[in-house]
Scaffold this motif. Structure first.
Motif, mmCIF file in Angstrom:
data_model
loop_
_atom_site.group_PDB
_atom_site.id
_atom_site.type_symbol
_atom_site.label_atom_id
_atom_site.label_comp_id
_atom_site.label_asym_id
_atom_site.label_seq_id
_atom_site.Cartn_x
_atom_site.Cartn_y
_atom_site.Cartn_z
ATOM 1 N N VAL A 60 0.752 -1.191 0.052
ATOM 2 C CA VAL A 60 0.155 -0.159 -0.176
ATOM 3 C C VAL A 60 0.864 1.161 -0.093
ATOM 4 C CG1 VAL A 60 -1.830 1.250 1.227
ATOM 5 C CG2 VAL A 60 -1.844 -1.135 1.408
ATOM 6 N N ASP A 61 0.684 1.973 -1.092
ATOM 7 C CA ASP A 61 1.693 3.134 -1.256
ATOM 8 C C ASP A 61 3.008 2.723 -0.958
ATOM 9 O OD1 ASP A 61 -0.415 4.811 -1.813
ATOM 10 O OD2 ASP A 61 -0.802 5.310 0.249
ATOM 11 N N GLY A 62 3.360 1.491 -1.496
ATOM 12 C CA GLY A 62 4.908 1.229 -1.528
ATOM 13 C C GLY A 62 5.399 0.345 -0.351
ATOM 14 N N GLN A 63 4.447 0.447 0.659
ATOM 15 C CA GLN A 63 4.915 -0.306 1.825
ATOM 16 C C GLN A 63 4.056 -1.627 1.943
ATOM 17 O OE1 GLN A 63 6.981 0.996 4.164
ATOM 18 N NE2 GLN A 63 7.437 2.459 2.463
ATOM 19 N N MET A 64 4.916 -2.622 2.689
ATOM 20 C CA MET A 64 4.306 -3.842 2.786
ATOM 21 C C MET A 64 3.214 -3.752 3.797
ATOM 22 S SD MET A 64 5.805 -7.720 3.717
ATOM 23 C CE MET A 64 7.360 -7.692 2.549
ATOM 24 N N ALA A 65 1.895 -4.329 3.580
ATOM 25 C CA ALA A 65 0.906 -4.221 4.438
ATOM 26 C C ALA A 65 0.463 -5.534 4.950
ATOM 27 C CB ALA A 65 -0.378 -3.347 3.767
ATOM 28 N N GLY A 66 0.861 -6.636 3.931
ATOM 29 C CA GLY A 66 0.704 -8.049 4.477
ATOM 30 C C GLY A 66 0.855 -8.779 3.478
ATOM 31 N N TYR A 67 0.602 -10.187 3.730
ATOM 32 C CA TYR A 67 1.051 -11.198 2.833
ATOM 33 C C TYR A 67 0.051 -12.545 3.143
ATOM 34 C CZ TYR A 67 3.538 -12.135 7.031
ATOM 35 O OH TYR A 67 4.039 -12.483 8.371
ATOM 36 N N CYS A 68 0.410 -13.516 2.023
ATOM 37 C CA CYS A 68 -0.080 -14.729 2.094
ATOM 38 C C CYS A 68 0.944 -15.784 1.473
ATOM 39 C CB CYS A 68 -1.694 -14.717 1.544
ATOM 40 S SG CYS A 68 -2.229 -16.670 1.687
ATOM 41 N N PHE A 69 1.126 -17.184 2.205
ATOM 42 C CA PHE A 69 2.058 -17.792 1.721
ATOM 43 C C PHE A 69 1.494 -19.134 1.764
ATOM 44 C CE2 PHE A 69 5.001 -14.426 2.452
ATOM 45 C CZ PHE A 69 6.065 -14.633 1.659
ATOM 46 N N GLY A 70 2.000 -20.002 0.866
ATOM 47 C CA GLY A 70 1.433 -21.496 0.768
ATOM 48 C C GLY A 70 2.619 -22.350 0.713
ATOM 49 N N ASP A 71 2.129 -23.948 0.767
ATOM 50 C CA ASP A 71 3.345 -25.048 0.593
ATOM 51 C C ASP A 71 2.930 -25.602 -0.735
ATOM 52 O OD1 ASP A 71 4.272 -27.496 0.653
ATOM 53 O OD2 ASP A 71 4.490 -27.216 3.023
ATOM 54 N N SER A 72 3.750 -25.353 -1.645
ATOM 55 C CA SER A 72 3.590 -25.954 -2.998
ATOM 56 C C SER A 72 3.821 -27.378 -3.193
ATOM 57 C CB SER A 72 4.650 -25.208 -3.982
ATOM 58 O OG SER A 72 6.126 -25.780 -3.707
ATOM 59 N N GLU A 73 4.050 -28.006 -2.057
ATOM 60 C CA GLU A 73 4.109 -29.595 -2.064
ATOM 61 C C GLU A 73 2.811 -29.998 -1.289
ATOM 62 O OE1 GLU A 73 7.724 -31.041 -0.243
ATOM 63 O OE2 GLU A 73 8.946 -29.577 -1.653
ATOM 64 N N SER A 74 2.350 -29.268 -0.309
ATOM 65 C CA SER A 74 1.083 -29.857 0.359
ATOM 66 C C SER A 74 0.027 -29.253 -0.163
ATOM 67 C CB SER A 74 1.302 -29.790 1.782
ATOM 68 O OG SER A 74 1.318 -28.589 2.092
ATOM 69 N N GLY A 75 -0.130 -28.109 -0.524
ATOM 70 C CA GLY A 75 -1.557 -27.336 -0.738
ATOM 71 C C GLY A 75 -1.943 -26.687 0.517
ATOM 72 N N GLU A 76 -1.035 -26.403 1.483
ATOM 73 C CA GLU A 76 -1.493 -25.742 2.749
ATOM 74 C C GLU A 76 -1.295 -24.375 2.702
ATOM 75 O OE1 GLU A 76 -0.466 -25.543 7.447
ATOM 76 O OE2 GLU A 76 0.675 -26.808 6.271
ATOM 77 N N ILE A 77 -2.303 -23.646 3.105
ATOM 78 C CA ILE A 77 -2.057 -22.023 3.123
ATOM 79 C C ILE A 77 -1.307 -22.003 4.443
ATOM 80 C CG2 ILE A 77 -3.204 -19.755 3.590
ATOM 81 C CD1 ILE A 77 -3.509 -20.888 0.535
ATOM 82 N N MET A 78 -0.143 -21.522 4.627
ATOM 83 C CA MET A 78 0.726 -21.356 5.677
ATOM 84 C C MET A 78 0.566 -20.290 6.714
ATOM 85 S SD MET A 78 2.528 -24.186 5.356
ATOM 86 C CE MET A 78 3.878 -23.863 6.382
ATOM 87 N N VAL A 79 0.262 -19.103 5.822
ATOM 88 C CA VAL A 79 0.022 -18.074 6.735
ATOM 89 C C VAL A 79 -0.660 -17.076 5.930
ATOM 90 C CG1 VAL A 79 2.362 -17.025 6.231
ATOM 91 C CG2 VAL A 79 1.264 -16.409 8.301
ATOM 92 N N LEU A 80 -1.565 -16.023 6.482
ATOM 93 C CA LEU A 80 -2.053 -14.856 5.994
ATOM 94 C C LEU A 80 -2.012 -13.788 7.097
ATOM 95 C CD1 LEU A 80 -3.610 -13.047 3.794
ATOM 96 C CD2 LEU A 80 -5.841 -14.489 4.910
ATOM 97 N N ALA A 81 -1.142 -12.909 6.812
ATOM 98 C CA ALA A 81 -1.066 -11.668 7.703
ATOM 99 C C ALA A 81 -1.040 -10.272 7.345
ATOM 100 C CB ALA A 81 0.274 -11.837 8.345
ATOM 101 N N LEU A 82 -1.884 -9.390 8.265
ATOM 102 C CA LEU A 82 -2.129 -8.019 7.764
ATOM 103 C C LEU A 82 -1.479 -7.144 8.777
ATOM 104 C CD1 LEU A 82 -5.327 -7.945 5.903
ATOM 105 C CD2 LEU A 82 -3.194 -7.839 4.819
ATOM 106 N N LEU A 83 -1.106 -6.040 8.742
ATOM 107 C CA LEU A 83 -0.929 -5.041 9.699
ATOM 108 C C LEU A 83 -2.253 -4.604 10.068
ATOM 109 C CD1 LEU A 83 2.393 -3.057 8.441
ATOM 110 C CD2 LEU A 83 2.008 -4.511 10.426
ATOM 111 N N PRO A 84 -2.443 -4.383 11.063
ATOM 112 C CA PRO A 84 -3.898 -3.770 11.716
ATOM 113 C C PRO A 84 -4.360 -2.732 10.975
ATOM 114 C CG PRO A 84 -2.798 -4.468 13.678
ATOM 115 C CD PRO A 84 -1.672 -4.308 12.211
#
Length: 152
Positions: A60-84
């Motif tokens: 957001v305006d060039g600053q990291m506000a959040g992210y989502c990562f997965g596991d390409s071997e298992s299909g698990e969504i590992m983490v979804l995180a956002l700054l408040p």
């Protein structure tokens, strides 16, 4: 009006991802907590680099506000995180949708994630509202394992 960009994660994002993980409003993990689980900037960056842990970053305006990562071997969504400060803008949904689509493109027909089993926690309703369903299983921390199935 803020400029919002979603992009694929790169290894250099790992350190900032670790910092943000400790600042989330619910389910925060400090860098020390993560290190005790074997998650460091180096290990996270290596997972991004070798594509075992693909992810997407919201800027957001060039600053990291959040992210989502997965596991390409298992299909698990590992983490979804956002700054408040960036909650309730649709970023979490957009990041999750992008990661789900990525894993679908890799051939998965079922994805899964661990979600707090307390209905008072925001993630409880968030994932269920988006079509994730209970598998009837729990992980070692007592979190519900939710599943997402792609329509055939």
């Amino acid at each position: 009006m803020s400029k919002i960009v979603l992009r694929a994660a790169v290894a250099d994002d790992a350190r900032e991802c670790l910092r943000i993980r400790g600042l989330t409003r619910e389910n925060a993990f400090s860098e020390q907590d993560l290190a005790e689980l074997g998650i460091t900037a180096e290990s996270w960056g290596a997972g991004i680099e070798d594509d075992s842990c693909p992810g997407y970053i919201a800027l957001v305006d060039g600053q990291m506000a959040g992210y989502c990562f997965g596991d390409s071997e298992s299909g698990e969504i590992m983490v979804l995180a956002l700054l408040p400060d960036y909650e309730s803008l649709g970023l979490g949904r957009r990041l999750l949708d992008q990661m789900v689509q990525d894993l679908c493109n890799r051939g998965f027909s079922r994805l899964f994630l661990a979600c707090n089993s307390d209905p008072q926690v925001r993630s409880y309703g968030f994932y269920r509202h988006l079509g994730w369903t209970e598998s009837g299983q729990r992980d070692e921390f007592g979190d519900d394992i939710l599943e997402y199935h792609f329509a055939s």
